[in-house]
Scaffold this motif. Sequence first.
Motif, PDB file in Angstrom:
ATOM      1  N   MET A 293      64.696   4.167  13.268  1.00 21.72           N
ATOM      2  CA  MET A 293      64.409   5.446  12.921  1.00 21.72           C
ATOM      3  C   MET A 293      65.355   5.790  11.603  1.00 21.72           C
ATOM      4  O   MET A 293      66.662   5.798  11.984  1.00 21.72           O
ATOM      5  CB  MET A 293      64.641   6.363  14.125  1.00 21.72           C
ATOM      6  CG  MET A 293      64.055   7.531  13.916  1.00 21.72           C
ATOM      7  SD  MET A 293      64.344   8.738  15.326  1.00 21.72           S
ATOM      8  CE  MET A 293      62.796   9.779  15.354  1.00 21.72           C
TER       9      MET A 293
ATOM     10  N   LEU B   6      69.338  12.089  15.523  1.00 23.37           N
ATOM     11  CA  LEU B   6      69.266  11.247  16.798  1.00 23.37           C
ATOM     12  C   LEU B   6      70.572  10.790  17.199  1.00 23.37           C
ATOM     13  O   LEU B   6      71.055  10.837  18.097  1.00 23.37           O
ATOM     14  CB  LEU B   6      68.103  10.343  16.834  1.00 23.37           C
ATOM     15  CG  LEU B   6      67.949   9.459  18.165  1.00 23.37           C
ATOM     16  CD1 LEU B   6      67.718  10.147  19.403  1.00 23.37           C
ATOM     17  CD2 LEU B   6      66.743   8.443  18.115  1.00 23.37           C
TER      18      LEU B   6
ATOM     19  N   LEU C 228      73.166  11.348  20.247  1.00 22.84           N
ATOM     20  CA  LEU C 228      73.963  10.289  21.101  1.00 22.84           C
ATOM     21  C   LEU C 228      75.428  10.404  21.138  1.00 22.84           C
ATOM     22  O   LEU C 228      76.115  10.224  22.008  1.00 22.84           O
ATOM     23  CB  LEU C 228      73.436   9.183  20.579  1.00 22.84           C
ATOM     24  CG  LEU C 228      71.809   8.486  20.836  1.00 22.84           C
ATOM     25  CD1 LEU C 228      71.500   7.380  20.139  1.00 22.84           C
ATOM     26  CD2 LEU C 228      71.741   8.314  22.341  1.00 22.84           C
TER      27      LEU C 228
ATOM     28  N   GLN D 162      70.628   5.242  27.018  1.00 21.64           N
ATOM     29  CA  GLN D 162      69.937   6.140  26.327  1.00 21.64           C
ATOM     30  C   GLN D 162      69.269   5.006  24.844  1.00 21.64           C
ATOM     31  O   GLN D 162      67.906   5.369  24.855  1.00 21.64           O
ATOM     32  CB  GLN D 162      70.637   7.276  25.740  1.00 21.64           C
ATOM     33  CG  GLN D 162      70.586   8.213  26.469  1.00 21.64           C
ATOM     34  CD  GLN D 162      69.519   8.814  27.029  1.00 21.64           C
ATOM     35  OE1 GLN D 162      68.550   8.838  26.322  1.00 21.64           O
ATOM     36  NE2 GLN D 162      69.312   9.385  28.290  1.00 21.64           N
TER      37      GLN D 162
ATOM     38  N   VAL E 295      66.533   2.677  26.768  1.00 25.71           N
ATOM     39  CA  VAL E 295      65.031   3.575  27.152  1.00 25.71           C
ATOM     40  C   VAL E 295      64.542   4.099  25.837  1.00 25.71           C
ATOM     41  O   VAL E 295      63.392   4.381  26.133  1.00 25.71           O
ATOM     42  CB  VAL E 295      65.378   4.634  28.165  1.00 25.71           C
ATOM     43  CG1 VAL E 295      65.772   3.942  29.421  1.00 25.71           C
ATOM     44  CG2 VAL E 295      66.468   5.372  27.694  1.00 25.71           C
ATOM     45  N   SER E 296      65.247   4.169  25.043  1.00 30.52           N
ATOM     46  CA  SER E 296      64.549   4.805  23.561  1.00 30.52           C
ATOM     47  C   SER E 296      63.778   3.754  22.784  1.00 30.52           C
ATOM     48  O   SER E 296      63.300   3.905  21.970  1.00 30.52           O
ATOM     49  CB  SER E 296      65.583   5.393  22.729  1.00 30.52           C
ATOM     50  OG  SER E 296      66.098   6.655  23.371  1.00 30.52           O
TER      51      SER E 296
ATOM     52  N   PRO F 108      59.616   3.865  22.955  1.00 37.96           N
ATOM     53  CA  PRO F 108      58.986   4.797  21.956  1.00 37.96           C
ATOM     54  C   PRO F 108      59.434   4.751  20.349  1.00 37.96           C
ATOM     55  O   PRO F 108      58.641   4.966  19.657  1.00 37.96           O
ATOM     56  CB  PRO F 108      59.434   6.311  22.546  1.00 37.96           C
ATOM     57  CG  PRO F 108      60.732   6.067  23.538  1.00 37.96           C
ATOM     58  CD  PRO F 108      60.584   4.454  23.859  1.00 37.96           C
ATOM     59  N   LEU F 109      60.636   4.281  20.123  1.00 37.89           N
ATOM     60  CA  LEU F 109      61.158   4.299  18.783  1.00 37.89           C
ATOM     61  C   LEU F 109      60.247   3.012  18.094  1.00 37.89           C
ATOM     62  O   LEU F 109      59.752   3.112  16.999  1.00 37.89           O
ATOM     63  CB  LEU F 109      62.633   4.120  18.798  1.00 37.89           C
ATOM     64  CG  LEU F 109      63.499   5.230  19.157  1.00 37.89           C
ATOM     65  CD1 LEU F 109      64.813   4.990  18.835  1.00 37.89           C
ATOM     66  CD2 LEU F 109      63.196   6.346  18.195  1.00 37.89           C
TER      67      LEU F 109
ATOM     68  N   ALA G  23      56.622   3.783  17.613  1.00 31.66           N
ATOM     69  CA  ALA G  23      56.405   4.613  16.330  1.00 31.66           C
ATOM     70  C   ALA G  23      56.739   4.022  15.063  1.00 31.66           C
ATOM     71  O   ALA G  23      56.055   4.151  14.006  1.00 31.66           O
ATOM     72  CB  ALA G  23      57.421   5.881  16.605  1.00 31.66           C
TER      73      ALA G  23
ATOM     74  N   SER H  65      64.326   9.736  27.700  1.00 29.26           N
ATOM     75  CA  SER H  65      65.005   9.117  26.760  1.00 29.26           C
ATOM     76  C   SER H  65      64.850  10.074  25.394  1.00 29.26           C
ATOM     77  O   SER H  65      64.059  10.795  25.258  1.00 29.26           O
ATOM     78  CB  SER H  65      64.405   7.723  26.415  1.00 29.26           C
ATOM     79  OG  SER H  65      63.288   8.090  25.617  1.00 29.26           O
ATOM     80  N   LEU H  66      66.139  10.013  24.862  1.00 32.37           N
ATOM     81  CA  LEU H  66      66.279  10.727  23.604  1.00 32.37           C
ATOM     82  C   LEU H  66      65.235  10.369  22.521  1.00 32.37           C
ATOM     83  O   LEU H  66      64.826  11.123  21.603  1.00 32.37           O
ATOM     84  CB  LEU H  66      67.738  10.599  23.001  1.00 32.37           C
ATOM     85  CG  LEU H  66      68.669  11.857  23.590  1.00 32.37           C
ATOM     86  CD1 LEU H  66      69.976  11.560  23.067  1.00 32.37           C
ATOM     87  CD2 LEU H  66      68.183  13.198  22.783  1.00 32.37           C
ATOM     88  N   GLY H  67      65.218   8.914  22.445  1.00 32.43           N
ATOM     89  CA  GLY H  67      64.156   8.350  21.577  1.00 32.43           C
ATOM     90  C   GLY H  67      62.770   8.950  21.532  1.00 32.43           C
ATOM     91  O   GLY H  67      62.081   9.463  20.814  1.00 32.43           O
ATOM     92  N   ALA H  68      62.303   9.202  23.109  1.00 31.86           N
ATOM     93  CA  ALA H  68      61.062   9.772  23.150  1.00 31.86           C
ATOM     94  C   ALA H  68      60.875  11.266  22.849  1.00 31.86           C
ATOM     95  O   ALA H  68      59.813  11.652  22.276  1.00 31.86           O
ATOM     96  CB  ALA H  68      60.727   9.605  24.780  1.00 31.86           C
TER      97      ALA H  68
ATOM     98  N   TYR I 272      62.708  12.536  20.382  1.00 33.81           N
ATOM     99  CA  TYR I 272      62.466  12.957  18.940  1.00 33.81           C
ATOM    100  C   TYR I 272      61.331  12.222  18.498  1.00 33.81           C
ATOM    101  O   TYR I 272      60.758  12.770  17.499  1.00 33.81           O
ATOM    102  CB  TYR I 272      63.582  11.976  18.312  1.00 33.81           C
ATOM    103  CG  TYR I 272      64.670  12.742  17.983  1.00 33.81           C
ATOM    104  CD1 TYR I 272      65.098  13.343  16.987  1.00 33.81           C
ATOM    105  CD2 TYR I 272      65.789  13.038  18.965  1.00 33.81           C
ATOM    106  CE1 TYR I 272      66.118  14.272  16.577  1.00 33.81           C
ATOM    107  CE2 TYR I 272      67.075  13.848  18.637  1.00 33.81           C
ATOM    108  CZ  TYR I 272      66.889  14.419  17.409  1.00 33.81           C
ATOM    109  OH  TYR I 272      68.098  15.349  17.487  1.00 33.81           O
ATOM    110  N   THR I 273      60.622  11.170  18.926  1.00 33.04           N
ATOM    111  CA  THR I 273      59.477  10.682  18.511  1.00 33.04           C
ATOM    112  C   THR I 273      58.122  11.777  18.697  1.00 33.04           C
ATOM    113  O   THR I 273      57.370  11.821  18.094  1.00 33.04           O
ATOM    114  CB  THR I 273      59.015   9.405  18.933  1.00 33.04           C
ATOM    115  OG1 THR I 273      58.966   9.461  20.492  1.00 33.04           O
ATOM    116  CG2 THR I 273      59.824   7.922  18.380  1.00 33.04           C
TER     117      THR I 273
END
Lengths: 149, 120
Positions: free
Chosen positions: A81, A89, A93, A118, A121-122, A125-126, A129, B53-56, B58-59
């Motif tokens: 990202m 983001l 963190l 964090q 687990v991110s 989704p990252l 995307a 998750s923070l990533g989820a 943000y996305t």
Amino acid sequence: MISAIRFALRRRSSWYPGQSIRIEVGPLKGMEGVVLSVNGHDRLQVSITLLQRPVSVDLGSTCVHPSATPVEARFLILLLMRGPAGDALLGCLDEGFHKIARDPELGIGRARFWYWFQVFVSLRPLTWAFVKRVTGLAAAYEAIRKVLK
Amino acid sequence: MPTKQEKPQHPIDNLGQFEAWVLTATVTLGPERAYGMTIHEEVERLSKRLVVSLGAIYTTLERLERKGLVKSWYADATTDRGGRPRRYFQLEAAGQRALNEALAQSAAMASALRTAEDIA
């Protein structure tokens, strides 16, 4: 010599209460703590944990170094990202890291664990995307959606 | 003869469950407090999920912004964020409509389930 003074000045100006630090010299070398207050130009009141109890110590600012969040974890986030969104983001963190590190019952170790957790687990989704963005899947989906409307 | 159902004037995509939680958190926090970290904490609190998750977050917020359901802006950088700015979010009118629609759908489902239980 001049570079050492510049380095000291740069470090001195950045201290603030609640900041996570690592002691670099002396008998407490290697210990991590949190800045309680900044006294004058070069003294810091620091809270460290000794024998599972929080202890307050007075240290020179040249004896400590700011605790950084894990570099590898930051790299992973910035890889997936980029730009202002990635920066925001990472800021969140960092904020979470310092919030946990400031808590005397949790400390730096727990903050580092939270940070890595964090990021871990991110990743899903990252990455998804990122793949959609890079392969143009997101744009294709939007185009199809507009046509169907 | 069956009548053709009219299309709504401003068609909105159905919200996913996680998107609905994120929008709800954004509304409950308000524009002065809704940024990534607080939205993350609020979603964890409201949804009672163990791991968000923070990533989820943000996305999802990026996707909602692309759909025109939320808008965002950057505040000044702060030291406890490593000199990085906060990105605040606020619901757009379309976001409010989408959230209302999701709530109406959930209410309809709950009502249908209650009726089925009554019959059984």
